[in-house]
Design an enzyme around this catalytic site. Sequence first.
Site: not given
Ligand code: GLP
Length: 243
Positions: A67, A136, A138, A143
């Site tokens: 992404d 959440n 995702h 989302e």
């Molecule tokens: C972000 C990314 C995801 C990631 C997630 C968790 O928004 N788009 O690919 O896995 O949130 O992030 P973190 O690893 O910092 O908890």
Amino acid sequence: MRIYRTADYQEMSRTAAMILAAQIQIKPDCVLGLATGSTPVGMYEELIRLHRAGHLDFSDVRSANLDEYRGLTRDHDQSYYYFMQKNLFEHVNIKPENTHIPDGSCPDAEAECARYEAVLAQLGGVDLQVLGLGHNGHIGFNEPADAFAKATHCVDLTASTIKANRRFFEREEDVPRQAYTMGIGTIMRAAKILLLVSGADKSDILREVVAGPVTPQVPASILQFHPDVTLIADEAALSRLHS
Ligand code: GLP
């Protein structure tokens, strides 16, 4: 779903790096699906260490990221393009032309998403997809929604994701409101999936992902239907699964 329980974040990162290293050794021109966020940073550090020690050659590896924020240019220090350069690509011998990330600066969402799906098709699909997990549920930027998204698309980020990502930006207004992300369908086409989860703050959602109903309200729950998922999680993240 295979579950590796690790003592802590460091062991999770080392275990994940070993699996990626094995993938690269088995198939030197493999396609790695890569993720951003804080979770895979330790894994990237370990991959860099293995490369510097002469154990890991990225010269034929290809990569496709999950992404990218819509509206950020590549040189923005919070773009995922920038993140990948700083956290992995600059430190290993992967060829820049073999790395792929949605282009956040492309204003035409439909065209950019179609282009990215075509790139993935041209690569012949992802061999091993790394995923982190949002609070959440995702994955990528898929989302919670009423239906699972099939392909790469443009999403409106939820208030909770904007809040979670606020820490990386100076002001809340600076956090992008939209992103381009592989769809759930795109992610599910990967031959193998590696889900990394660390920390007690993810323990409730991880329990829903692994043991709850499969629902687009918890996007990662779809992974229960994938034939080859490995979850590597530390004790804190798994603490609600065995209670
Ligand atoms: C972000 C990314 C995801 C990631 C997630 C968790 O928004 N788009 O690919 O896995 O949130 O992030 P973190 O690893 O910092 O908890």
